[in-house]
Motif scaffolding. Structure first.
Motif, PDB file in Angstrom:
ATOM      1  N   PRO A  99       0.811  -1.222   0.000  1.00  0.00           N
ATOM      2  CA  PRO A  99       0.000   0.000   0.000  1.00  0.00           C
ATOM      3  C   PRO A  99       0.842   1.268   0.000  1.00  0.00           C
ATOM      4  CG  PRO A  99      -0.493  -1.411   1.909  1.00  0.00           C
ATOM      5  CD  PRO A  99       0.703  -1.967   1.236  1.00  0.00           C
ATOM      6  N   LEU A 100       0.233   2.341  -0.461  1.00  0.00           N
ATOM      7  CA  LEU A 100       0.872   3.644  -0.382  1.00  0.00           C
ATOM      8  C   LEU A 100       1.075   4.037   1.076  1.00  0.00           C
ATOM      9  CD1 LEU A 100      -1.220   5.566  -3.069  1.00  0.00           C
ATOM     10  CD2 LEU A 100       1.096   4.652  -3.349  1.00  0.00           C
ATOM     11  N   GLY A 101       2.073   4.878   1.309  1.00  0.00           N
ATOM     12  CA  GLY A 101       2.305   5.388   2.652  1.00  0.00           C
ATOM     13  C   GLY A 101       1.207   6.335   3.088  1.00  0.00           C
ATOM     14  N   ASP A 102       1.172   6.642   4.373  1.00  0.00           N
ATOM     15  CA  ASP A 102       0.201   7.605   4.890  1.00  0.00           C
ATOM     16  C   ASP A 102       0.394   8.961   4.226  1.00  0.00           C
ATOM     17  OD1 ASP A 102      -0.790   5.680   6.625  1.00  0.00           O
ATOM     18  OD2 ASP A 102       0.529   6.281   8.273  1.00  0.00           O
ATOM     19  N   GLN A 103      -0.664   9.760   4.206  1.00  0.00           N
ATOM     20  CA  GLN A 103      -0.580  11.074   3.577  1.00  0.00           C
ATOM     21  C   GLN A 103       0.569  11.875   4.173  1.00  0.00           C
ATOM     22  OE1 GLN A 103      -4.225  13.274   3.693  1.00  0.00           O
ATOM     23  NE2 GLN A 103      -3.468  14.911   2.384  1.00  0.00           N
ATOM     24  N   GLY A 104       1.385  12.434   3.296  1.00  0.00           N
ATOM     25  CA  GLY A 104       2.552  13.187   3.726  1.00  0.00           C
ATOM     26  C   GLY A 104       3.827  12.365   3.761  1.00  0.00           C
ATOM     27  N   ALA A 105       3.719  11.045   3.601  1.00  0.00           N
ATOM     28  CA  ALA A 105       4.902  10.192   3.581  1.00  0.00           C
ATOM     29  C   ALA A 105       5.595  10.283   2.223  1.00  0.00           C
ATOM     30  CB  ALA A 105       4.519   8.744   3.876  1.00  0.00           C
ATOM     31  N   TRP A 106       6.830   9.826   2.178  1.00  0.00           N
ATOM     32  CA  TRP A 106       7.621   9.919   0.951  1.00  0.00           C
ATOM     33  C   TRP A 106       7.095   9.011  -0.153  1.00  0.00           C
ATOM     34  CZ3 TRP A 106      10.085   5.450  -0.693  1.00  0.00           C
ATOM     35  CH2 TRP A 106      10.178   4.418   0.256  1.00  0.00           C
ATOM     36  N   ASP A 107       6.281   8.012   0.205  1.00  0.00           N
ATOM     37  CA  ASP A 107       5.750   7.073  -0.793  1.00  0.00           C
ATOM     38  C   ASP A 107       4.224   7.065  -0.778  1.00  0.00           C
ATOM     39  OD1 ASP A 107       5.453   5.950   1.694  1.00  0.00           O
ATOM     40  OD2 ASP A 107       6.228   3.969   1.139  1.00  0.00           O
TER      41      ASP A 107
END
Length: 252
Positions: A99-107
């Motif tokens: 999954p994509l990282g949490d909002q604001g994460a690099w991924d």
């Protein structure tokens, strides 16, 4: 779309043939998430334990994007195949395997996986590139490299966490070898058991229950014939899963 082209000398290649493309399930999921459509952006393929695994990069198009190339996230899912030509693939589960990282994460916006897997006796890992903006681009774009690690065979599981045990029976296979192994994680109070059925559907062997977190456990048998006596015969395996994740089984 993902196409296949093969070569025996890396000079002459076959004409590309379509292997995987987005379908109605992908389109419905995209629209359900507020997008327009979904496409397979790319798909690295990995030989793994006698089959092929792939991580199709699913691109959900949401808008025209800042640069006109189409905006939206890209996340890898899982596909499997036993086809030596790599043209027939199964995608029963469409959730992101990474999954994509949490909002604001690099991924948090796009993930692209590498073309190789790293395996040990207990883990499977893949390097990936993550981006903080989606395919449409935008200010402040940056990318980094990460490493995702699962337990061995831990990409998906047969899970039963309900009030009643669940059963699943395999297709007929020709039995070879002498021992059956399981990779399973059993929750507190649960168990996994296995029955061996002969060609007529009669149970000829029943295992002792398996409990605990077992990366590689050899089944012991409560009753029935010696498995070695089944060599060359058509059998099926019936698993009873009660509060557990069943990741894989194999014969050795």
């Amino acid at each position: 779309m993902a196409f296949v082209s093969t070569s025996t000398d890396f000079v002459t290649w076959t004409a590309p043939r379509l292997a995987v493309e987005g379908d109605y399930r992908d389109a419905e999921a995209a629209r359900g998430a507020g997008g327009l459509e979904a496409q397979v952006y790319g798909m690295p393929v990995y030989p793994y334990e006698g089959v092929y695994l792939a991580l199709p990069w699913m691109f959900t198009i949401t808008d025209a994007g800042a640069n006109g190339a189409g905006g939206g996230p890209i996340v890898p899912q899982l596909a499997t195949s036993r086809d030596q030509d790599l043209l027939r693939w199964s995608r029963p589960a469409r959730d992101p395997i990474l999954p994509l990282g949490d909002q604001g994460a690099w991924d948090d916006s796009m993930i692209f996986t590498s073309s190789t897997l790293q395996t040990t006796a207990s883990t499977v890992s893949v390097y990936y590139g993550g981006f903080n903006v989606d395919h449409g681009g935008g200010p402040g774009q940056s990318a980094r490299i990460g490493l995702a690690t699962w337990r061995r065979d831990g990409f998906v599981s047969l899970r039963n966490a309900g009030d009643e045990p669940g059963t699943v029976t395999t297709k007929p296979v020709t039995y070879t070898g002498s021992a059956l192994h399981l990779n399973t994680d059993v929750f507190a109070g649960g168990s996994v058991k296995l029955e061996v059925l002969n060609a007529s559907g009669t149970v000829v062997a029943t295992s002792d229950p398996v409990t605990g977190d077992q990366l590689d456990t050899t089944l012991t048998w409560a009753s029935g014939v010696s498995l070695a006596s089944l060599a060359g015969q058509q059998v099926r395996f019936r698993f009873t899963v009660d509060g557990a994740d069943l990741y894989s089984y194999w014969i050795a």
